[in-house]
Design a protein around this motif. Structure first.
Motif, PDB file in Angstrom:
ATOM      1  N   ARG A  11       0.844  -1.197   0.000  1.00  0.00           N
ATOM      2  CA  ARG A  11       0.000   0.000   0.000  1.00  0.00           C
ATOM      3  C   ARG A  11       0.888   1.260   0.000  1.00  0.00           C
ATOM      4  O   ARG A  11       0.610   2.225  -0.728  1.00  0.00           O
ATOM      5  N   HIS A  12       1.921   1.236   0.816  1.00  0.00           N
ATOM      6  CA  HIS A  12       2.809   2.398   0.889  1.00  0.00           C
ATOM      7  C   HIS A  12       3.541   2.619  -0.437  1.00  0.00           C
ATOM      8  O   HIS A  12       3.621   3.760  -0.931  1.00  0.00           O
ATOM      9  N   ILE A  13       4.050   1.542  -1.013  1.00  0.00           N
ATOM     10  CA  ILE A  13       4.751   1.666  -2.300  1.00  0.00           C
ATOM     11  C   ILE A  13       3.795   2.191  -3.370  1.00  0.00           C
ATOM     12  O   ILE A  13       4.151   3.083  -4.162  1.00  0.00           O
ATOM     13  N   PHE A  14       2.577   1.665  -3.401  1.00  0.00           N
ATOM     14  CA  PHE A  14       1.584   2.149  -4.369  1.00  0.00           C
ATOM     15  C   PHE A  14       1.299   3.639  -4.155  1.00  0.00           C
ATOM     16  O   PHE A  14       1.128   4.394  -5.127  1.00  0.00           O
ATOM     17  N   ASP A  15       1.232   4.075  -2.906  1.00  0.00           N
ATOM     18  CA  ASP A  15       1.000   5.496  -2.631  1.00  0.00           C
ATOM     19  C   ASP A  15       2.147   6.355  -3.156  1.00  0.00           C
ATOM     20  O   ASP A  15       1.927   7.466  -3.652  1.00  0.00           O
ATOM     21  N   VAL A  16       3.368   5.837  -3.051  1.00  0.00           N
ATOM     22  CA  VAL A  16       4.524   6.574  -3.585  1.00  0.00           C
ATOM     23  C   VAL A  16       4.445   6.631  -5.104  1.00  0.00           C
ATOM     24  O   VAL A  16       4.641   7.689  -5.713  1.00  0.00           O
ATOM     25  N   PHE A  17       4.168   5.501  -5.746  1.00  0.00           N
ATOM     26  CA  PHE A  17       4.020   5.477  -7.204  1.00  0.00           C
ATOM     27  C   PHE A  17       2.937   6.468  -7.656  1.00  0.00           C
ATOM     28  O   PHE A  17       3.099   7.163  -8.663  1.00  0.00           O
ATOM     29  N   GLN A  18       1.836   6.482  -6.907  1.00  0.00           N
ATOM     30  CA  GLN A  18       0.680   7.285  -7.309  1.00  0.00           C
ATOM     31  C   GLN A  18       0.860   8.760  -6.977  1.00  0.00           C
ATOM     32  O   GLN A  18       0.104   9.600  -7.459  1.00  0.00           O
ATOM     33  N   GLY A  19       1.881   9.092  -6.191  1.00  0.00           N
ATOM     34  CA  GLY A  19       2.124  10.482  -5.823  1.00  0.00           C
ATOM     35  C   GLY A  19       1.380  10.916  -4.579  1.00  0.00           C
ATOM     36  O   GLY A  19       1.337  12.120  -4.265  1.00  0.00           O
ATOM     37  N   ASN A  20       0.802   9.977  -3.855  1.00  0.00           N
ATOM     38  CA  ASN A  20       0.090  10.310  -2.623  1.00  0.00           C
ATOM     39  C   ASN A  20       1.027  10.414  -1.426  1.00  0.00           C
ATOM     40  O   ASN A  20       0.638  10.935  -0.378  1.00  0.00           O
TER      41      ASN A  20
ATOM     42  N   PRO B  44       5.178  11.543  -0.559  1.00  0.00           N
ATOM     43  CA  PRO B  44       6.345  12.157  -1.206  1.00  0.00           C
ATOM     44  C   PRO B  44       7.595  11.287  -1.178  1.00  0.00           C
ATOM     45  O   PRO B  44       8.425  11.383  -2.090  1.00  0.00           O
ATOM     46  N   ASP B  45       7.712  10.448  -0.148  1.00  0.00           N
ATOM     47  CA  ASP B  45       8.942   9.668   0.011  1.00  0.00           C
ATOM     48  C   ASP B  45       8.625   8.215   0.336  1.00  0.00           C
ATOM     49  O   ASP B  45       7.620   7.913   1.005  1.00  0.00           O
ATOM     50  N   LEU B  46       9.493   7.337  -0.133  1.00  0.00           N
ATOM     51  CA  LEU B  46       9.396   5.933   0.246  1.00  0.00           C
ATOM     52  C   LEU B  46       9.997   5.782   1.636  1.00  0.00           C
ATOM     53  O   LEU B  46      11.206   5.992   1.828  1.00  0.00           O
TER      54      LEU B  46
ATOM     55  N   SER C  74      13.317   2.461   1.685  1.00  0.00           N
ATOM     56  CA  SER C  74      13.638   3.870   1.910  1.00  0.00           C
ATOM     57  C   SER C  74      14.276   4.558   0.708  1.00  0.00           C
ATOM     58  O   SER C  74      14.620   5.736   0.794  1.00  0.00           O
ATOM     59  N   LEU C  75      14.419   3.846  -0.416  1.00  0.00           N
ATOM     60  CA  LEU C  75      15.077   4.455  -1.580  1.00  0.00           C
ATOM     61  C   LEU C  75      14.177   4.370  -2.805  1.00  0.00           C
ATOM     62  O   LEU C  75      13.867   3.279  -3.282  1.00  0.00           O
ATOM     63  N   MET C  76      13.740   5.512  -3.310  1.00  0.00           N
ATOM     64  CA  MET C  76      12.952   5.560  -4.537  1.00  0.00           C
ATOM     65  C   MET C  76      13.227   6.895  -5.221  1.00  0.00           C
ATOM     66  O   MET C  76      12.694   7.931  -4.820  1.00  0.00           O
ATOM     67  N   THR C  77      14.077   6.874  -6.237  1.00  0.00           N
ATOM     68  CA  THR C  77      14.344   8.080  -7.013  1.00  0.00           C
ATOM     69  C   THR C  77      13.354   8.166  -8.167  1.00  0.00           C
ATOM     70  O   THR C  77      12.679   7.187  -8.511  1.00  0.00           O
ATOM     71  N   ASP C  78      13.272   9.329  -8.792  1.00  0.00           N
ATOM     72  CA  ASP C  78      12.349   9.526  -9.911  1.00  0.00           C
ATOM     73  C   ASP C  78      12.606   8.537 -11.030  1.00  0.00           C
ATOM     74  O   ASP C  78      11.673   8.098 -11.723  1.00  0.00           O
ATOM     75  N   GLU C  79      13.870   8.191 -11.221  1.00  0.00           N
ATOM     76  CA  GLU C  79      14.230   7.282 -12.307  1.00  0.00           C
ATOM     77  C   GLU C  79      13.582   5.906 -12.150  1.00  0.00           C
ATOM     78  O   GLU C  79      13.293   5.229 -13.149  1.00  0.00           O
ATOM     79  N   PHE C  80      13.348   5.500 -10.911  1.00  0.00           N
ATOM     80  CA  PHE C  80      12.814   4.161 -10.646  1.00  0.00           C
ATOM     81  C   PHE C  80      11.339   4.165 -10.249  1.00  0.00           C
ATOM     82  O   PHE C  80      10.792   3.125  -9.924  1.00  0.00           O
ATOM     83  N   ASN C  81      10.726   5.333 -10.278  1.00  0.00           N
ATOM     84  CA  ASN C  81       9.307   5.436  -9.936  1.00  0.00           C
ATOM     85  C   ASN C  81       8.489   5.405 -11.219  1.00  0.00           C
ATOM     86  O   ASN C  81       8.643   6.276 -12.074  1.00  0.00           O
TER      87      ASN C  81
END
Length: 339
Positions: free
Chosen positions: A124-133, A135-137, A147-154
Motif C-alpha cells: 500500500r505504501h509503495i503504491f501510494d509513492v508510485f501514485q504520488g500520494n 512524497p517519500d518511500l 527507503s530508496l525511490m528516485t524519480d528514475e525508478f518510480n
C-alpha cells in the motif's frame, strides 16, 4: 441479491491458454486468474490482458514470501497499466514445506500471517509513492524496510489507480487480516457455504472493525470444487476426483475447523491417521455424499446456474470455477445473468 461475479483460472503460456481466456470473456466470465503451481503466475497475464478487454485479471494466488514486495509492486503496477485497471494482486503464505524446500525461502517466523499483513501494508505504501500520494518511500516494519525511490525508478501514477490486493486465508488471523487491510479474501476450495456464513464472514467483519472499514469493501472470492459434465458417467468420474481431494485436505489438521462446523471432526481425525499409512483408497471411502454436497457444486450443465446461486448467491461476491472451454458454459452464464 447482488449479482455474483463468475471467474475462472488458467495456466501456462501456450496459445491454447490465451484462447481459453478470450473464450471465457466471450462467454461472459467476469475474471480470469492464474495460480502459482507449475508456471509463473504473472507472465500469462500480459498475454491475457492483451487479448481481452473487460475481464478482471489477477493472481489467485502468487506465493507472498518468494519475492520482495517491491518486485510484486512493479509487476502488479505494470499489469494494472497495461490492462487499463483490471489487475488484482492475490497473495498467499503457502505452507512451510513449499517455502523452504521448493523455493528455499526462510520460514522461521512464529506468525506468518503477521508477515503477510506487513507485506500488504508495505505494498500500500509503495503504491501510494508510485501514485504520488506519498512524497517519500519510507516504510520501516519488522520484516520489510523500504527507503530508496528516485524519480528514475518510480513508474509514476495511473489514471485507473492502484491494483487491488487480495489475500488467501484459512486460519482466523489471516481471515481477520483480510478484513483489516486487504481488498479481498481468496477462500480455499476446502470450504462450504455454511462455514463461510458462520465463520469466515463474521471474522472478516471483525477485521474490518479493526481497520475501521466497511466489511462490504472486502470481496469474498470462493473457489468450490465443481462437478459437472454432459453425462452422468462424466460427473461420476469428477465426483470421485473431488472425493479424493476432500479426503486429502480433510486429513490435514489445518482444515479441521471446516469439518468441525459440520460435525465431522471424527472423520477428519480418521483421515489424518489413515494418511500417515498412505491408505488413500480407504480415505476416499470415508467421504460421504453429504460431504460432497457440502463442499462441491454438483449439477449437470442445465442445472448448474441454479446450483451456483443456491449455494453461493448472497454468500460470496465472486466464485471461481474451472472452465474447460465447453460451449455449454455460454448458456450457464446467460442463465446466471438472467436469474
Amino acid at each position: 441479491m447482488a449479482e455474483i461475479q463468475i471467474d475462472t483460472n488458467v495456466a501456462g503460456l501456450s496459445s491454447e491458454v490465451v484462447e481459453l481466456a478470450t473464450k471465457a470473456e466471450e462467454f461472459g466470465f467476469d475474471g480470469v486468474f492464474t495460480s502459482e503451481l507449475d508456471e509463473d503466475p504473472f507472465l500469462p497475464l500480459s498475454l491475457i490482458a492483451d487479448r481481452t478487454e473487460s475481464v478482471t485479471i489477477g493472481t489467485r494466488i502468487a506465493t507472498a514470501f518468494t519475492r520482495s514486495p517491491m518486485i510484486f509492486a512493479y509487476m502488479a503496477w505494470s499489469l494494472q497499466r497495461f490492462s487499463g485497471g483490471r489487475m488484482v494482486l492475490g497473495l498467499g503464505t503457502q505452507v512451510k514445506g513449499h517455502n523452504e524446500r521448493r523455493f528455499s525461502v526462510d520460514f522461521e517466523w512464529e506468525h506468518p500471517g503477521s508477515r503477510l499483513r506487513e507485506e500488504v501494508l508495505s505494498l500500500r505504501h509503495i503504491f501510494d509513492v508510485f501514485q504520488g500520494n506519498e512524497p517519500d518511500l519510507d516504510f520501516n516494519g519488522e520484516f520489510y524496510q523500504f527507503s530508496l525511490m528516485t524519480d528514475e525508478f518510480n513508474p509514476g501514477p495511473l489514471e485507473v489507480g492502484p491494483p487491488d490486493i487480495w489475500v488467501a486465508g484459512v486460519n482466523e488471523y489471516n481471515i481477520k487480516m483480510a478484513g483489516d487491510v486487504a481488498d479481498g479474501l481468496c477462500m480455499h476450495a476446502f470450504n462450504t457455504p455454511k462455514y463461510t456464513d458462520e465463520v469466515i464472514a463474521p471474522l472478516v467483519e471483525k477485521g474490518a472493525k479493526i481497520g475501521d472499514r466497511d466489511p462490504d469493501e472486502v470481496t469474498l472470492s470462493a473457489s468450490p470444487f465443481l462437478i459437472t459434465g454432459a453425462t452422468e458417467d462424466e460427473r461420476e468420474k469428477r465426483r470421485q476426483e473431488v472425493k479424493r481431494r476432500i479426503a486429502f485436505y480433510g486429513s490435514t489438521r489445518t482444515y479441521h475447523d471446516v469439518l468441525e462446523t459440520h460435525g465431522w471432526t471424527d472423520v477428519g481425525m480418521e483421515l489424518h491417521e489413515l494418511s500417515k499409512e498412505d491408505k488413500w483408497d480407504e480415505m476416499t471411502e470415508l467421504v460421504t455424499d453429504e460431504m460432497v454436497h457440502a463442499f462441491a457444486i454438483d449439477a449437470p450443465p442445465n442445472a448448474l446456474a441454479d446450483e451456483i446461486l443456491e449455494k453461493y448467491g448472497g454468500t460470496a461476491d465472486r466464485i471461481q470455477l474451472n472452465f474447460d472451454g465447453g460451449d455449454y458454459w455460454k448458456d450457464i452464464l446467460e442463465d446466471l445473468r438472467s436469474a
